[in-house]
Scaffold this active site. Structure first.
Site, short mmCIF file in Angstrom:
data_model
loop_
_atom_site.label_atom_id
_atom_site.label_comp_id
_atom_site.label_asym_id
_atom_site.label_seq_id
_atom_site.Cartn_x
_atom_site.Cartn_y
_atom_site.Cartn_z
N ASP A 11 2.55 0.08 -11.79
CA ASP A 11 1.59 -0.65 -10.98
C ASP A 11 2.23 -1.97 -10.55
OD1 ASP A 11 -0.50 -2.14 -9.98
OD2 ASP A 11 -1.81 -1.84 -11.70
N ILE A 12 2.40 -2.15 -9.25
CA ILE A 12 3.12 -3.33 -8.75
C ILE A 12 2.39 -4.63 -9.08
CG2 ILE A 12 2.12 -3.46 -6.42
CD1 ILE A 12 5.08 -3.76 -5.39
N ASN A 25 -2.61 -4.02 6.29
CA ASN A 25 -2.96 -3.52 7.63
C ASN A 25 -2.87 -4.69 8.62
OD1 ASN A 25 -5.56 -4.96 7.51
ND2 ASN A 25 -6.11 -3.40 6.02
N GLY A 33 -5.75 1.59 -1.44
CA GLY A 33 -4.39 1.79 -1.93
C GLY A 33 -3.83 0.56 -2.62
N ASP A 35 -2.91 -2.21 -1.37
CA ASP A 35 -3.53 -3.42 -0.83
C ASP A 35 -4.79 -3.78 -1.62
OD1 ASP A 35 -3.78 -5.45 1.31
OD2 ASP A 35 -5.52 -4.30 1.90
N SER A 118 3.81 2.64 3.64
CA SER A 118 3.38 3.69 4.60
C SER A 118 3.25 5.09 4.00
CB SER A 118 4.32 3.78 5.82
OG SER A 118 4.04 2.74 6.75
N THR A 119 3.61 5.27 2.72
CA THR A 119 3.61 6.65 2.19
C THR A 119 2.28 7.09 1.60
OG1 THR A 119 4.38 6.03 -0.02
CG2 THR A 119 6.07 6.47 1.66
N GLY A 120 1.26 6.21 1.65
CA GLY A 120 -0.05 6.59 1.14
C GLY A 120 -0.95 6.98 2.29
N TYR A 122 -1.13 5.87 5.19
CA TYR A 122 -0.47 5.94 6.50
C TYR A 122 0.38 7.20 6.69
CZ TYR A 122 -2.02 1.26 7.95
OH TYR A 122 -2.77 0.17 8.34
P1 ADP Z 1 -0.04 2.65 3.38
O1 ADP Z 1 -1.34 2.40 4.08
O2 ADP Z 1 1.08 1.74 3.86
O3 ADP Z 1 0.34 4.08 3.35
P2 ADP Z 1 -0.98 2.80 0.61
O4 ADP Z 1 -1.45 1.66 -0.25
O5 ADP Z 1 -1.98 3.83 0.97
O6 ADP Z 1 -0.30 2.12 1.89
O7 ADP Z 1 0.23 3.52 -0.11
C1 ADP Z 1 1.52 3.00 -0.21
C2 ADP Z 1 2.13 3.46 -1.51
O8 ADP Z 1 1.67 2.62 -2.58
C3 ADP Z 1 1.75 4.88 -1.92
O9 ADP Z 1 2.93 5.54 -2.35
C4 ADP Z 1 0.77 4.68 -3.07
O10 ADP Z 1 0.82 5.74 -3.99
C5 ADP Z 1 1.32 3.43 -3.69
N1 ADP Z 1 0.42 2.63 -4.54
C6 ADP Z 1 -0.93 2.60 -4.59
N2 ADP Z 1 -1.35 1.71 -5.51
C7 ADP Z 1 -0.24 1.16 -6.06
C8 ADP Z 1 0.01 0.18 -7.08
N3 ADP Z 1 -0.98 -0.42 -7.74
N4 ADP Z 1 1.31 -0.15 -7.37
C9 ADP Z 1 2.33 0.46 -6.72
N5 ADP Z 1 2.17 1.37 -5.76
C10 ADP Z 1 0.90 1.72 -5.43
#
Ligand code: ADP
Length: 173
Positions: A11-12, A25, A33, A35, A118-120, A122
């Site tokens: 978790d970042i 966005n 996600g 964000d 972008s991999t979630g 988007y």
């Molecule tokens: P986007 O809209 O750019 O696709 P997302 O947040 O939907 O952004 O996803 C981007 C990536 O972040 C995905 O691979 C998702 O699994 C990952 N992600 C979601 N939550 C976390 C977190 N708490 N820490 C790290 N990565 C995360």
């Protein structure tokens, strides 16, 4: 170069680094996600600072403080929505990494962590996105010199991490 780049699963919002990157966005309004997780952990002051900035075009990046996060700053960058790959997605995604590293370099941040932009929601294919993330990051570090000394690719799944490790191995072999 290899010792400056690492891949972790986690978790970042837990990382204690000079800056974490947010996959934001264009409105810089709290979304889902990563964000949503970043805003939840940082507290409402982050949304307030984002509101004052007013927005960010796709491919660009903006700096805020980290508030209640262990990270001291957040670099908000807006990845492209995947539209099949012929709408400039690779260039926009590369710009996200380049512009985020450029801010870290200018600010003298020693450490920065990226989610897989972008991999979630988007919808960018994870393997292609990882290849761009790793290649662009390496090119930017070589070109800019100095900080950031350490770049972490913080993936949310083991599968995502495997894509980043594969990209690193194929470039560094
Ligand atoms: P986007 O809209 O750019 O696709 P997302 O947040 O939907 O952004 O996803 C981007 C990536 O972040 C995905 O691979 C998702 O699994 C990952 N992600 C979601 N939550 C976390 C977190 N708490 N820490 C790290 N990565 C995360």
């Amino acid at each position: 170069m290899r010792d400056r780049l690492s891949v972790v699963v986690g978790d970042i919002t837990k990382l204690e680094v000079d800056a974490i990157v947010n996959a934001a966005n264009e409105q810089l309004l709290r979304g889902g996600g990563v964000d949503g997780a970043i805003h939840r952990a940082a507290g409402p002051e982050l949304q307030e600072e984002c509101r004052k900035i007013g927005g960010c075009p796709t491919g660009e990046a903006r700096l805020t403080k980290g508030y209640r996060l262990p990270a001291r700053h957040v670099i908000h960058t807006v990845g492209p929505v995947w539209r099949g790959g012929n709408a400039g997605e690779p260039d926009f995604l590369a710009a996200c990494y380049r512009n985020s590293i450029s801010i870290a370099n200018a600010q003298g941040f020693a450490s920065i962590a990226f989610p897989a932009i972008s991999t979630g929601i988007y919808g960018y294919p994870a393997d292609e996105a990882a290849a761009i993330a790793v290649k662009t990051t390496m090119d930017a570090l070589l070109e800019l010199g100095g900080d950031p000394e350490k770049v972490i690719f913080c993936c949310f799944s083991e599968e995502g991490a495997a894509h980043h490790r594969a990209a690193l191995d194929s470039i560094l072999q």
